[in-house]
Enzyme design. Structure first.
Site: not given
Ligand code: GLN
Length: 243
Positions: A93, A127, A193
């Protein structure tokens, strides 16, 4: 056989227990009698690149990514060269985003990336959260990767960039083109993840075997392990997407 793992930014880049991926790599080596050691490198500390065959970078939020991006500017060339020379790498990520060309945040800031992956990332309006299943093929072995994603960054592969997989369920790189992650030589970037490796043992073994073959060539054949528990974890994760 020996495997030396460099864990980059373990304190800053460890959301959703991404450190669990390291525990899996270590145990899968130990169960096979492979001598494994993990060294940690935070800001200001660089590994001797040739001493390591595996590099790991977990996920992190924009705040942590900003600190890491600044420091990575000094490590980027060494890391990219190690990958060129056949070292394996896993980046999750936020870590994945920073190994691409750049990451433009929702606040309009641009973090320069290492440019090791043919990809760039721009923050989207929403998101992308939820469970993911993606179809992948690693060394001719077809498999389904299962994990969990939570990112607003949308990653687009540029010319020559090979996705790690194709989305069956979830959003993946950008919720638009059906791609998930990236693979370049033995370096893998992904949005998954979970942590990812406990429930995707084939990916763990692919990375271990690529790391070992850089140092030991053809000798690096991995003994099979009893993966009943790992398979059950995988199935449970896949089932969540089928409710
Ligand atoms: N900050 C980044 C995003 O939201 C990565 C988030 C993460 O590693 N889960 O895209």
């Amino acid at each position: 056989m020996k495997l030396r793992i460099a864990h980059l930014y373990p304190e800053l880049m460890n959301i959703y227990a991404d450190r669990g991926n390291i525990i899996v790599l270590v145990n899968r080596c130990r169960w096979r009698g492979i001598d494994v050691r993990v060294d940690e490198f935070g800001p200001g500390k660089s590994p001797a690149w040739d001493d390591y065959d595996f590099f790991y970078l977990g996920g992190g939020q924009d705040r942590e990514q900003k600190l890491v991006a600044r420091d990575l500017a000094a490590k980027g060339a060494g890391l990219a060269e190690a990958v060129e020379q056949g070292a394996a790498l896993l980046a999750i990520c936020g870590g994945y985003q920073l190994l691409g060309q750049y990451y433009r945040t929702g606040a309009g800031e641009t973090m320069e990336g290492v440019g090791l992956f043919k990809a760039y990332t721009v923050a989207g309006q929403r998101r992308l959260i939820g469970n993911v299943v993606a179809r992948s093929s690693l060394d001719g072995n077809n498999l389904e990767l299962a994990g969990f994603e939570n990112h607003s960054g949308k990653t687009f592969l540029t010319a020559g960039g090979q996705p790690l997989g194709r989305i069956i369920f979830g959003f993946g790189n950008n919720a638009e083109d059906g791609t998930e992650g990236i693979i370049y030589k033995s370096a893998v970037g992904t949005y998954l993840h979970g942590p990812l490796l406990p429930k995707n043992p084939e990916l763990a073994d692919f990375l271990i075997s690529r790391s070992l073959s850089r140092r030991y060539g053809q000798e690096a054949v991995l003994a099979p392990l009893d993966d009943n528990l790992e398979e059950a974890a995988h199935q449970a994760a896949v089932k969540k997407t089928r409710r």
